[in-house]
Every structure is written in C-alpha cells, then in structure tokens.
Design an enzyme around this catalytic site. Sequence first.
Site, PDB file in Angstrom:
ATOM      1  N   ARG A 127      -6.335   2.482   7.391  1.00  0.00           N
ATOM      2  CA  ARG A 127      -5.677   1.712   8.828  1.00  0.00           C
ATOM      3  C   ARG A 127      -4.795   2.695   9.273  1.00  0.00           C
ATOM      4  NH1 ARG A 127      -1.133   1.672   9.861  1.00  0.00           N
ATOM      5  NH2 ARG A 127      -0.627   0.326   8.167  1.00  0.00           N
ATOM      6  N   SER A 128      -3.980   3.630   8.489  1.00  0.00           N
ATOM      7  CA  SER A 128      -3.031   4.595   9.186  1.00  0.00           C
ATOM      8  C   SER A 128      -3.575   5.513   9.930  1.00  0.00           C
ATOM      9  CB  SER A 128      -2.317   5.480   7.869  1.00  0.00           C
ATOM     10  OG  SER A 128      -0.952   4.671   7.645  1.00  0.00           O
TER      11      SER A 128
ATOM     12  N   PHE B 269       0.900  12.823  15.116  1.00  0.00           N
ATOM     13  CA  PHE B 269       1.922  12.618  16.068  1.00  0.00           C
ATOM     14  C   PHE B 269       3.277  12.789  15.435  1.00  0.00           C
ATOM     15  CE2 PHE B 269       5.352   9.419  16.862  1.00  0.00           C
ATOM     16  CZ  PHE B 269       5.216   8.914  18.232  1.00  0.00           C
TER      17      PHE B 269
ATOM     18  N   THR C 218       9.166  12.205  13.774  1.00  0.00           N
ATOM     19  CA  THR C 218      10.332  12.133  12.905  1.00  0.00           C
ATOM     20  C   THR C 218      10.852  13.702  12.299  1.00  0.00           C
ATOM     21  OG1 THR C 218       9.372  10.220  11.861  1.00  0.00           O
ATOM     22  CG2 THR C 218      10.821  11.329  10.498  1.00  0.00           C
TER      23      THR C 218
ATOM     24  N   ILE D  10       4.630  13.398   8.439  1.00  0.00           N
ATOM     25  CA  ILE D  10       3.610  13.314   9.464  1.00  0.00           C
ATOM     26  C   ILE D  10       2.082  13.153   8.836  1.00  0.00           C
ATOM     27  CG2 ILE D  10       2.698  14.373  11.447  1.00  0.00           C
ATOM     28  CD1 ILE D  10       5.898  13.715  11.317  1.00  0.00           C
TER      29      ILE D  10
ATOM     30  N   CYS E 297       4.655   4.615  22.460  1.00  0.00           N
ATOM     31  CA  CYS E 297       3.327   4.644  21.337  1.00  0.00           C
ATOM     32  C   CYS E 297       3.592   4.047  20.221  1.00  0.00           C
ATOM     33  CB  CYS E 297       3.276   6.303  21.040  1.00  0.00           C
ATOM     34  SG  CYS E 297       3.276   7.339  22.433  1.00  0.00           S
TER      35      CYS E 297
ATOM     36  N   GLN F 274       1.112 -26.180 -12.254  1.00  0.00           N
ATOM     37  CA  GLN F 274       1.885 -26.333 -10.960  1.00  0.00           C
ATOM     38  C   GLN F 274       2.413 -24.867 -10.366  1.00  0.00           C
ATOM     39  OE1 GLN F 274       4.313 -29.693 -11.140  1.00  0.00           O
ATOM     40  NE2 GLN F 274       2.848 -31.070 -11.307  1.00  0.00           N
TER      41      GLN F 274
ATOM     42  N   MET G 258       1.616 -11.977 -10.980  1.00  0.00           N
ATOM     43  CA  MET G 258       0.575 -12.975 -11.512  1.00  0.00           C
ATOM     44  C   MET G 258      -0.481 -12.612 -12.388  1.00  0.00           C
ATOM     45  SD  MET G 258       1.043 -15.545  -8.570  1.00  0.00           S
ATOM     46  CE  MET G 258       0.098 -16.841  -8.702  1.00  0.00           C
TER      47      MET G 258
ATOM     48  N   GLU H 283       7.132   3.530  11.229  1.00  0.00           N
ATOM     49  CA  GLU H 283       7.022   2.807  12.459  1.00  0.00           C
ATOM     50  C   GLU H 283       8.280   1.923  12.589  1.00  0.00           C
ATOM     51  OE1 GLU H 283       4.976   3.004  14.858  1.00  0.00           O
ATOM     52  OE2 GLU H 283       3.153   3.948  13.871  1.00  0.00           O
TER      53      GLU H 283
END
Length: 383
Positions: free
Chosen positions: A90-91, A129, A132, A163, A238, A279, A337, A363
Amino acid sequence: MSIDLFDIRSLLSEEEQMVSDNVSRFVNDNVKPIIQECFEKHEFPHQLIQPIADLGLLGSSIEGYECAGMNAISYGLICKELEKGDSGIRSFVSVQSSLVMYPIHAFGSDQQKEQWLPKLAKAEAIGCFGLTESQGGSDPSNMKTHAKKDGDDWIINGSKMWITNGSIADLALIWAMTDEGIKGFLVETDTPGFTANEIENKFSLRASVTAELFLDNVRVPDDNVLPGVIGLKGPLSCLTQARYGISWGVIGAAEACLEQLIEYTQTRVLFDRTLDENQAIQIRLADMQRRIVTSSLLSYRLGQLKDEGKMDPTQVSLAKWNNVRMALDVTRDARDMLGASGISAEYVPIRHMLNLESVITYEGTETIHQLTVGRGLTGKNAF
Ligand code: TGC
Ligand code: FAD
C-alpha cells in the site's frame, strides 16, 4: 460469518465493489503467497510493480493522462485491499499516487504533466517524495535542503531521510527552501550529485524500500520546478491525500488479523474446549469487530466528503489517528491471542503489527494528528 457486520459493502456502487474485488483477487493470488518471505528477506517485491500498474492502481484518482479516473471511495478500497496483503505494498501505491502523481497533476505545468503522469501510471517511472529531513520530520518547516537560482537553473543541496521508494525511484519530488519559500523540484535520480542509499535493518515495513537521499550541487532547469505552489501547503496538501488512503488501508491490516484469529480460536483446544468458547476471548474478538466497523464507517464517510469536495485536513487527521491506532491495537491483541505462534511470521499479525509501527509514525505521528484535531477545536496551535 462475514466480518462486515454493518454490510458496508452494500453502500458501495457496482463499480466500487468491482474495484475492491479485483484488488482483493490480485492480493490473494499475487501478494499473500510471497509476502512473508519478502518481509523476512527485507526485500521489496519488484515483480508486483507492473501488475499493479496494469490494474490501473497508480494515480487511480486522476482523470486523463492514461490514469483510471476513479473516485475517492475506490482509492480507499484499493488501499484497504492492498494493505490486507501488506502495508509496504500500500505504501508503494500511496507514494506513487498521492505523493508524486497528485502534486504533478495539481501543481505541475502542462509539460510536466504530459511528460510524467502517463509514465508514472504505467510504472515506466517510479517516484518518491522527499520532505522529511533528519533534524525532525514532524516539523518540516525547519527545512535545511535549499535551492539557489543560477541563471535558468537551480542548484539544490541537502539531504532527505526515511524516503519510501527512494533507491528504486527514477524521479524524486524534492521539497527545498528557496528565497521565495518552499518549492517542489522534479529531480531525475540519474542527475549528477544525486544519491540514494537504502536504509538497512528495519524491523518494520521490511517489504518496502526506504532510503536516505543526498543532493550535492544537483542542477535542474527552471522547467523542473512545480509552478503551481509555494510554501508548506504544497507538501501538506499531498499528505492530506495520502493520509486519507492510509485511513482506509489500515482497516485491511486489522481485518486480515481478525480473520486469521477467528479461524485459530475455532481450532485451538485448551482446557478441553476451543479457545473461542471462552468469554474473555469472545469479548476481545467482539472488541476488534467493534473497532473495525466504526473505523470503516469513518473512512466511508470521509470518502463521501472527499468525493463531494468537502473533506478538510482536520477530518483527515482524526481518521488517520483513529484508524491507525485501531489497527495497531487490533494487531497487537491478535498477536497476543495466538500465544507463542503469534511471534511467528507464519501467522500474519506480527508482520502487520510491526508494519503499523511505521504507519503510526509516518504521514504525521499520532501526536501531530491529535494536536491538529485539538487546534481545530480550540483554534490554538499547540505544536
Ligand atoms: P502552517 O505553517 O500553519 O501551514 C502552512 C500552510 O499549509 C496549509 N495546510 C495544509 N494544506 C493542505 N493540507 C494540509 N493538511 C494542511 N495543513 C496546513 C495551511 O493552511 C497553510 O497555508 P497558507 O496558505 O496559510 O500558507 O503549518 P501547520 O501548522 O498547519 O503544520 C504543522 C504540522 C505539524 C501539522 C505539519 O507540519 C505536519 O503535518 N507535520 C507532519 C509532517 C508529516 O506528516 N510528514 C510526512 C512526510 S511524508 C511521509 O511520511 C510519507 S510515508 C509514505 C508511505 O510510505 O506511505
Ligand atoms: P520526530 O518529529 O522527531 O518526532 C519524535 C517524537 O516526538 C514523536 O513521538 C512525535 O509524535 C513527538 N512530537 C513531535 N512534535 C511534538 C510536539 N509538538 N508535541 C509533542 N510531541 C511531539 N518522509 C518523507 O518525506 N517521505 C517518505 O516517503 C517517507 N517514508 C517513510 C517511511 C517510513 C518507513 C518511515 C518510518 C518514515 C517515513 N517518512 C517519510 C518520514 C516520516 O514522515 C517521519 O518519520 C515522521 O513525520 C516523524 O518524523 P521523525 O521520525 O523525525 O520524528
């Protein structure tokens, strides 16, 4: 049972459902089978770049320039399905789409758009981009990288840190201070004086490339400056686009953990009964479901606002903060878990959990987004 308890899918148009299903199929067939090994080897899966471009996932919200022209909800769904595979994938798409193609489209000249957008959409060029710097990413106004005019050219000096895509990029969008304020420079990475070194030994986003960039008297023509924006609002707008996508993306990571955890607790027998008969376990699963549903509704509403042209940065900060925190908490609890199995990369939670340690930082850190919402409420800047 479906974990889409509130039937959010039925809110989606036929086209949006199709986008989501196509990306989901791509992730199941191409990302999930290889991603654990990529993460362990600290390798970005380059072989996925072309198929991602072929599906129209790069610059998907842009109209024209060989881009798919999809709406904001579709972009969100793309991020969510990709991040079900891994945040690193996704990055890759976030950076190319929201941080490189968006600014060229929003602030670039006609010539810059014609030259770069079709290439970036087809993955004939990869972008990064550079905002930083090492002295502090939360405060980009304290920028040391600078550009000085020299005839019809600019000379850029400085460095950028952390970057994404940095050492695989053909094009770096470098934000640099000038006498008139911060400007965006399109720097081809084979320009003399430009170097990118990959950052090794990350324990997060290991299937993503992260690099440090150095600019030593890099000369670019005036034609490479984005003419449409001066000042911090250029890079910040952006970030608004990318943060919107992240708010959706992290829901995918949380869902991937919950789905695997439900299966696990159905078969793990302890004290003569399956784990899911307890539970305490059911309450923890229910809590994950509650958080995923509420985050999904938040992102869906944000997507509607974006498609109506009404989304503002404070809303985006609230969604990025809420949803990344939700996903990080869900993945950490899922890891617990699974018991000892939870520390093995054979199960997805630890990989997603480690990835989200980056996502909650990049971000805009959680604190930065909390302070942005605080400023929205009080009108006072507490950064
Ligand atoms: P301020 O100086 O007040 O404002 C400057 C100008 O910008 C405007 N503005 C925005 N515009 C669009 N979108 C936004 N989100 C905006 N926020 C502010 C503002 O209106 C002003 O315009 P003008 O016309 O008056 O000049 O700056 P500020 O006080 O708003 O900003 C402070 C702060 C801390 C919020 C900001 O500096 C910030 O967001 N810091 C965090 C930096 C950050 O997020 N860096 C991310 C780097 S990129 C990255 O992490 C990529 S990861 C990619 C991946 O792998 O997925
Ligand atoms: P700092 O700004 O030093 O913050 C340190 C701590 O101080 C944080 O907890 C922060 O919340 C807190 N803090 C800061 N200000 C305040 C305040 N006023 N009050 C209270 N607490 C405060 N950047 C790019 O430009 N391009 C990229 O492609 C990119 N990709 C990245 C990929 C990865 C994997 C990572 C980890 C980072 C990436 N970044 C990128 C950089 C990222 O945006 C920065 O790391 C982030 O903005 C935070 O900056 P920093 O790391 O310097 O932390």
